[in-house]
Design a protein around this motif. Structure first.
Motif, PDB file in Angstrom:
ATOM      1  N   VAL A 360       0.880  -1.173   0.000  1.00 15.77           N
ATOM      2  CA  VAL A 360       0.000   0.000   0.000  1.00 15.77           C
ATOM      3  C   VAL A 360       0.906   1.207   0.000  1.00 15.77           C
ATOM      4  CG1 VAL A 360      -1.797   1.284   1.204  1.00 15.77           C
ATOM      5  CG2 VAL A 360      -1.774  -1.216   1.273  1.00 15.77           C
ATOM      6  N   SER A 361       0.769   1.945  -1.045  1.00 15.20           N
ATOM      7  CA  SER A 361       1.636   3.113  -1.131  1.00 15.20           C
ATOM      8  C   SER A 361       1.136   4.209  -0.206  1.00 15.20           C
ATOM      9  CB  SER A 361       1.676   3.630  -2.564  1.00 15.20           C
ATOM     10  OG  SER A 361       0.433   4.195  -2.906  1.00 15.20           O
ATOM     11  N   ASP A 362       2.056   4.934   0.331  1.00 19.11           N
ATOM     12  CA  ASP A 362       1.686   6.017   1.247  1.00 19.11           C
ATOM     13  C   ASP A 362       0.793   7.036   0.559  1.00 19.11           C
ATOM     14  OD1 ASP A 362       3.159   4.754   3.124  1.00 19.11           O
ATOM     15  OD2 ASP A 362       4.934   6.037   2.896  1.00 19.11           O
ATOM     16  N   LYS A 363       1.120   7.359  -0.656  1.00 24.11           N
ATOM     17  CA  LYS A 363       0.351   8.369  -1.371  1.00 24.11           C
ATOM     18  C   LYS A 363      -1.090   7.913  -1.581  1.00 24.11           C
ATOM     19  CE  LYS A 363       0.549  11.124  -5.615  1.00 24.11           C
ATOM     20  NZ  LYS A 363       1.279  11.319  -6.893  1.00 24.11           N
ATOM     21  N   LYS A 364      -1.169   6.657  -2.044  1.00 21.25           N
ATOM     22  CA  LYS A 364      -2.522   6.136  -2.254  1.00 21.25           C
ATOM     23  C   LYS A 364      -3.269   5.984  -0.947  1.00 21.25           C
ATOM     24  CE  LYS A 364      -2.556   3.877  -6.639  1.00 21.25           C
ATOM     25  NZ  LYS A 364      -3.115   2.733  -7.357  1.00 21.25           N
ATOM     26  N   LEU A 365      -2.532   5.596   0.074  1.00 17.81           N
ATOM     27  CA  LEU A 365      -3.182   5.428   1.365  1.00 17.81           C
ATOM     28  C   LEU A 365      -3.713   6.752   1.877  1.00 17.81           C
ATOM     29  CD1 LEU A 365      -3.925   3.524   3.624  1.00 17.81           C
ATOM     30  CD2 LEU A 365      -1.698   3.990   4.675  1.00 17.81           C
ATOM     31  N   VAL A 366      -2.930   7.798   1.725  1.00 14.49           N
ATOM     32  CA  VAL A 366      -3.377   9.122   2.166  1.00 14.49           C
ATOM     33  C   VAL A 366      -4.606   9.548   1.387  1.00 14.49           C
ATOM     34  CG1 VAL A 366      -2.786  11.566   2.175  1.00 14.49           C
ATOM     35  CG2 VAL A 366      -1.136   9.877   2.983  1.00 14.49           C
ATOM     36  N   LYS A 367      -4.561   9.353   0.085  1.00 13.65           N
ATOM     37  CA  LYS A 367      -5.716   9.710  -0.727  1.00 13.65           C
ATOM     38  C   LYS A 367      -6.951   8.928  -0.303  1.00 13.65           C
ATOM     39  CE  LYS A 367      -3.879  11.435  -5.094  1.00 13.65           C
ATOM     40  NZ  LYS A 367      -3.819  11.214  -6.559  1.00 13.65           N
ATOM     41  N   HIS A 368      -6.701   7.642  -0.103  1.00 13.57           N
ATOM     42  CA  HIS A 368      -7.822   6.797   0.298  1.00 13.57           C
ATOM     43  C   HIS A 368      -8.400   7.236   1.639  1.00 13.57           C
ATOM     44  CE1 HIS A 368     -10.203   3.190   0.961  1.00 13.57           C
ATOM     45  NE2 HIS A 368      -9.639   3.070   2.150  1.00 13.57           N
ATOM     46  N   LEU A 369      -7.530   7.519   2.573  1.00  9.59           N
ATOM     47  CA  LEU A 369      -8.005   7.947   3.895  1.00  9.59           C
ATOM     48  C   LEU A 369      -8.728   9.275   3.816  1.00  9.59           C
ATOM     49  CD1 LEU A 369      -4.974   6.869   6.111  1.00  9.59           C
ATOM     50  CD2 LEU A 369      -7.206   5.764   5.893  1.00  9.59           C
ATOM     51  N   GLN A 370      -8.218  10.159   2.968  1.00  9.67           N
ATOM     52  CA  GLN A 370      -8.896  11.450   2.817  1.00  9.67           C
ATOM     53  C   GLN A 370     -10.312  11.253   2.282  1.00  9.67           C
ATOM     54  OE1 GLN A 370      -6.140  13.536   0.309  1.00  9.67           O
ATOM     55  NE2 GLN A 370      -5.124  14.564   2.041  1.00  9.67           N
ATOM     56  N   LYS A 371     -10.428  10.391   1.288  1.00 12.57           N
ATOM     57  CA  LYS A 371     -11.759  10.132   0.740  1.00 12.57           C
ATOM     58  C   LYS A 371     -12.670   9.486   1.784  1.00 12.57           C
ATOM     59  CE  LYS A 371     -10.542   9.680  -4.132  1.00 12.57           C
ATOM     60  NZ  LYS A 371     -10.500   8.781  -5.302  1.00 12.57           N
ATOM     61  N   GLU A 372     -12.118   8.592   2.551  1.00 11.27           N
ATOM     62  CA  GLU A 372     -12.909   7.921   3.572  1.00 11.27           C
ATOM     63  C   GLU A 372     -13.390   8.919   4.619  1.00 11.27           C
ATOM     64  OE1 GLU A 372     -13.867   5.025   3.226  1.00 11.27           O
ATOM     65  OE2 GLU A 372     -14.721   4.483   5.161  1.00 11.27           O
ATOM     66  N   VAL A 373     -12.500   9.823   4.996  1.00 10.73           N
ATOM     67  CA  VAL A 373     -12.883  10.854   5.965  1.00 10.73           C
ATOM     68  C   VAL A 373     -14.003  11.715   5.405  1.00 10.73           C
ATOM     69  CG1 VAL A 373     -12.095  12.949   7.106  1.00 10.73           C
ATOM     70  CG2 VAL A 373     -10.676  10.906   7.153  1.00 10.73           C
ATOM     71  N   GLU A 374     -13.858  12.083   4.144  1.00 10.65           N
ATOM     72  CA  GLU A 374     -14.908  12.904   3.527  1.00 10.65           C
ATOM     73  C   GLU A 374     -16.237  12.159   3.509  1.00 10.65           C
ATOM     74  OE1 GLU A 374     -13.450  13.847  -0.302  1.00 10.65           O
ATOM     75  OE2 GLU A 374     -11.907  15.244   0.426  1.00 10.65           O
ATOM     76  N   ARG A 375     -16.163  10.870   3.195  1.00  7.68           N
ATOM     77  CA  ARG A 375     -17.400  10.087   3.157  1.00  7.68           C
ATOM     78  C   ARG A 375     -18.047   9.998   4.541  1.00  7.68           C
ATOM     79  NH1 ARG A 375     -19.202   5.082   4.094  1.00  7.68           N
ATOM     80  NH2 ARG A 375     -17.224   4.426   4.956  1.00  7.68           N
ATOM     81  N   LEU A 376     -17.206   9.760   5.553  1.00  5.80           N
ATOM     82  CA  LEU A 376     -17.736   9.672   6.914  1.00  5.80           C
ATOM     83  C   LEU A 376     -18.313  10.994   7.378  1.00  5.80           C
ATOM     84  CD1 LEU A 376     -14.952   7.470   8.529  1.00  5.80           C
ATOM     85  CD2 LEU A 376     -17.280   6.794   7.954  1.00  5.80           C
ATOM     86  N   GLU A 377     -17.634  12.080   7.024  1.00  6.69           N
ATOM     87  CA  GLU A 377     -18.157  13.398   7.394  1.00  6.69           C
ATOM     88  C   GLU A 377     -19.503  13.652   6.731  1.00  6.69           C
ATOM     89  OE1 GLU A 377     -14.015  15.866   8.195  1.00  6.69           O
ATOM     90  OE2 GLU A 377     -15.074  16.069   6.293  1.00  6.69           O
ATOM     91  N   ALA A 378     -19.598  13.236   5.466  1.00  5.16           N
ATOM     92  CA  ALA A 378     -20.875  13.400   4.766  1.00  5.16           C
ATOM     93  C   ALA A 378     -21.970  12.582   5.437  1.00  5.16           C
ATOM     94  CB  ALA A 378     -20.727  12.977   3.308  1.00  5.16           C
TER      95      ALA A 378
END
Ligand SMILES: Nc1ncnc2c1ncn2[C@@H]1O[C@H](COP(=O)(O)OP(=O)(O)OP(=O)(O)O)[C@@H](O)[C@H]1O
Length: 925
Positions: A360-378
């Motif tokens: 799991v690349s750090d970059k992809k992981l960060v992107k993925h986590l950011q999207k997940e956070v956005e989804r949870l916030e929504a």
């Protein structure tokens, strides 16, 4: 070349069970792929007339052709044996390709060439590398769903030193042991490959940088072990949301060749190089042999050389490995070749444990986590743990439901309007059939419907029962009246004063009593003589019609009794001597003491009934002792045996009949006779007044009964009419309306009919104030409405009739009714000054817009009363004013609704209001 669409992955399935990204890491044991490539005899060998000592009978076997026929041939079997005629491409495809392309699917791969110096290792590995690179880029091109990152690094191990071939200036590189990554080469440059040419260029640099030396066997002998490492990282495109990537390395290893110093004639530097080469190759051989021994038991000397340290994962570890053993077919190198084949034979037994490497690349992981956070916030912001798309679909669904409901409501409204339209048409048709002049112009259709509503909802048998109950009550009233009159008669007879008029009055009363007894008997016979049967409803109606006269007769008799009493009281008053005696006698003598004039029971029990509870009884017991031998005419038993108390007995000697108040001594004492007479006169007066009040009450009760009975008769008539014309429309009309709505509607109709029929405004006022919508008012409103409806119709037919002062005349002119109403207003106007204060008058003048200083302001005011039947506020205020003028409110007594009929008469006019007898006559009942 890689043939598309056959991907490396699909090929690998044959060897590794799982090659799918995200499918989890699966480990499979796999033997090292070992092939043997036999090169042709070199020019040098050919020049020396060297012999070919090896034969390849098939693709898997190499056979040593011993020139000495005495020794048996030696054969070796491998995964693949490539004879000298085989191309490098075939060697690649059959001995290296699958392993090489495993790197594209996350599996480490190592392909290396092992063999004697000048056996063709470099020659073979160049071709393998080129083909692998070509296939790798071909695969990348054909696998667009994944993103690939290709990096390249290169090193050589020269004299046991690690050198970066892409950055030779970095010097000797250290090997580091990483807990996760294993052995890593410190500071090794790793170039990201832009494209295939870039890679080729870099590989070219590596070759250029590699240590090459000339030996007796090879003009360009590789003096180092070369490792070109291609790192392939691939992942699905970003929109897939997958954050894991394949990460694997492909090691393309070109080993330095083992050599014999005696053969290579190496000395100096070459000798030293050869020593390092041989030592490292010896370690490699040892490692392979150790690994091939099975179970990996014992120590594997990876760390004995940098080569084995670096290649450790490829030797029995996490990698697929293919070893291409190169050999010269020359008989002169047979011992070295035997060593190679011995190495190869050992390598065949080495088992690797290749697995798919996911990262799991750090970059992809960060992107993925950011999207997940956005989804949870929504989701947190949304009311439900649903996605926006889900909410949107819900909204769409609700909108569709609303639209559907609106369509249904619209359809229902349409059906309702249609039904109403049909109902109106049917009503209109029925009205036309029955004639529009039957009920006049004042909403009679609705009124008829309303009346019928109450009628048709009543069962005929119930109506008959009600009629019978009324008759029973009527009969009881008659009996009570008879008993009252009998008592009165006895009272009067016992106090006969010798007055002729009184005697005549008593005689007339006796006659009346006899008549009433007949009436009572007649009513009783009817009740007892017939059975209640709903089927005989018409007979009941006919019988009721005949009874109407009976009720009227009873009322007339009561009136006569009333008049008789009035006359009797009048006659007694003329003989009264002592004004103050009444007070005295009230205390001493009260034979008909009525605690409640409306209670017939009290009349019956007085004055000497043991049931009497008044204090007067106690007084009587003390002061009015009954002589033992006297005839107690007023005892209770006299009431129980009325035949014993005849008038003849009480008045035969012209003296007062001995009573319980008269002692034997007083009866014989003529001195006290006058006093006793006065006493008896006064008692009679009181009793007569009581009787009169009771008779009045009887009249009221009869009136009420008549009201109820008349209503029942009307209902029966309606019912009879409805039997022949029950229609669907009427069925719909039977739905019950709330009483308050019925009341409001009926009262408005009544007010309008009062106005149209010029009904007395005093009557209007009393009715309006008395009946305010209580459930018990229903009967009065229905009777009033029916009466007025009939009158309106009747007057319309007569053209000039008015009910205001009809009295007993059914066909008075409209002009006379208007005149009577005007007289009533004049009468009320005269009472304005006496009944209203100055302030009240002035306030009313202003309110009712009576101009100041005008003439006859009082009459102007009264003339404005009850003139706007559509204005309920006007009606209310008019009623309040008339009530004050008439004095409805000042008497202090509660006007019962049952007495309403009696008060129909104008206080200034003694004429009786047209009663139900008249109505009955007009209805031809
Ligand atoms: N299969 C072959 N067909 C034709 N020529 C070959 C073949 N293999 C090797 N050669 C030739 O043999 C010579 C030696 O080959 P190569 O340099 O590849 O040997 P090597 O094993 O790498 O030697 P070293 O260990 O000394 O580097 C070269 O000239 C090469 O062109």
């Amino acid at each position: 070349m890689v043939g598309t669409p056959v991907t490396p992955a699909s090929k690998m399935i044959q060897r590794t069970p799982s090659t799918t990204p995200g499918g989890g890491t699966r480990v499979r044991e796999e033997k090292i792929l070992v092939t043997v490539r036999v090169r042709p005899l070199s020019r040098r060998e050919q020049a020396l007339y060297d012999l070919i000592a090896w034969d390849c009978p098939d693709d898997h076997t190499i056979l040593f052709k011993n020139p000495n026929q005495e020794r048996p041939a030696t054969s070796y079997k491998f995964d693949k044996v490539f004879d000298p005629s085989c191309s490098t491409l075939k060697v690649y495809e059959e001995g290296a390709k699958n392993v090489a392309l495993s790197a594209l699917t996350g599996i480490n791969a190592t392909i290396f060439a092992y063999g004697q110096t000048s056996s063709g290792k470099t020659y073979t590995m160049r071709g393998i590398t080129e083909n692998a690179v070509t296939d790798i880029f071909e695969h990348i091109k054909n696998t667009q769903e994944r993103a690939f990152v290709l990096k390249v690094s290169a090193l050589e191990i020269y004299n046991e030193s690690v050198i970066d071939l892409l950055n030779r200036e970095s010097g000797h590189l250290r090997l580091l042991d990483d807990p996760e990554r294993g052995v890593i080469v410190e500071k090794l440059v790793e170039e990201v490959v832009k494209d295939i040419n870039h890679l080729r260029h870099l590989i070219g640099i590596c070759e250029a940088q590699r240590q090459v030396g000339e030996t007796s066997l090879n003009d360009k002998s590789s003096r180092s072990h070369q490792i070109i490492r291609l790192t392939v990282e691939s992942s699905l495109r970003e929109k897939s949301g997958c954050v894991k990537s394949f990460l694997a390395s492909l090691n393309l290893v070109d080993l330095a060749g083992s050599e014999r110093a005696s053969q290579t004639n190496a000395d100096g530097a070459r000798f030293k190089e050869g020593s390092h080469i041989n030592r490292s190759l010896l370690t490699l051989t040892t490692v392979i042999r150790k690994l091939s021994g099975g179970k990996r038991s014992g120590h594997v000397p990876y760390r004995d050389s940098k080569l084995t340290r670096i290649l450790q994962p490829s030797l029995g570890g996490n990698a697929r490995t293919a070893i291409i053993c190169t050999m010269s077919p020359a008989l002169s190198h047979v011992e070295q070749t035997r060593n190679t084949l011995s190495f190869a034979t050992s390598a065949k037994e080495v088992t690797n444990n290749a697995q798919i490497n996911m990262v799991v690349s750090d970059k992809k992981l960060v992107k993925h986590l950011q999207k997940e956070v956005e989804r949870l916030e929504a989701e947190l912001r949304s009311p439900e743990p649903s996605s926006a798309s889900y909410l949107q679909s819900l909204l769409i669904e609700k909108n569709l439901q609303i639209e559907q409901m609106e369509r249904e409501m619209k359809e229902l409204k349409r059906q309702r309007d249609h039904a109403q339209s049909q109902l109106e048409q049917e009503k209109t048709a029925r009205k036309e059939q029955k004639g529009t002049n039957q009920y006049g112009p004042s909403g009679q259709v609705a009124r008829q419907s309303m009346v019928r509503q109450s009628v048709t909802s009543t069962d005929p048998s119930m109506l008959v029962q009600e009629i019978r109950k009324l008759e029973q009550r009527q009969r009881q009233l008659g009996e009570e009246a008879n008993r009252a009159l009998e008592i009165l008669h006895k009272d009067v007879a016992s106090h006969t004063l010798g007055n002729q008029a009184t005697a005549e009055t008593i005689a007339k009363m006796l006659s009346d009593i006899k008549d009433m007894q007949e009436v009572s008997t007649f009513a009783g016979e009817i009740v007892n003589g017939e059975k209640v049967n709903a089927a005989s409803l018409k007979e009941e109606i006919t019988r009721l019609n005949s009874h109407e006269s009976t009720i009227a007769s009873l009322e007339r008799k009561l009136d006569n009794v009333q008049k008789s009493i009035d006359m009797l009281v009048s006659s007694l008053a003329t003989t009264e001597d002592t004004p103050n005696y009444k007070v005295q006698s009230k205390k001493k003598i009260f034979p008909f003491a009525l605690s409640n004039s409306s209670s017939m029971q009290n009349i019956i029990r007085s004055p000497c009934s043991p049931l009497t509870s008044s204090g007067g009884v106690v007084d009587n017991e003390i002061e009015n002792r009954v002589p033992e031998n006297s005839n107690a005419l007023f005892c209770s038993n006299s009431l129980s045996r009325p035949s014993e108390t005849t008038p003849l007995k009480s008045g035969k000697n012209g003296n007062s009949t001995p009573s319980r108040e008269v002692t034997p001594a007083s009866a014989s004492n003529s001195v006290n006779v006058k006093k006793m007479q006065r006493m008896f006169k006064n008692a009679a007066e009181e009793n007569i007044r009581s009787i009169r009040a009771y008779v009045t009450e009887l009249k009221e009760r009869v009136a009420k009964l008549q009201y109820q009975k008349q209503l029942l008769v009307c209902q029966v008539l309606e019912l009879e009419a409805n039997e022949a014309e029950t229609t669907e429309t009427e069925t719909m009309d039977q739905s019950p309306m709330p009483w308050h709505l019925v009341f409001d509607d009926q009262r408005k109709q009544i007010i309008m009919l009062w106005h149209l029929c010029h009904v007395s405004i005093i009557h209007r006022t009393q009715f309006y104030l008395l009946f305010r919508g209580e459930p018990g008012d229903q009967i009065y409103l229905e009777v009033e409405l029916r009466r007025l409806t009939w009158l309106e119709q009747h007057l319309a037919e007569l053209g000039n009739a008015s009910p205001a002062l009809l009295g007993d005349e059914p066909a008075s002119s409209v002009s006379s009714s208007i005149k009577a109403l005007r007289q009533e207003r004049e009468y009320l106007a005269k009472r304005v000054n006496s009944k209203l204060t100055v302030d009240e008058r002035e306030m009313l003048y202003v309110k009712w817009e009576i101009p100041p200083g005008g003439k006859q302001r009082r009459l102007q005011l009264v003339n404005k009363l009850w003139t706007d039947p559509l204005n309920m506020q006007h009606v209310k205020e008019s009623a309040e004013i008339v009530a004050k003028l008439v004095g409805f409110c000042e008497s202090g007594e509660h006007v019962s609704k049952e007495m309403f009929e009696l008060n129909f008469a104008n206080p200034c006019d003694k004429k009786t209001w047209m009663g139900w007898n008249l109505i009955s006559n007009l209805l031809n009942l």
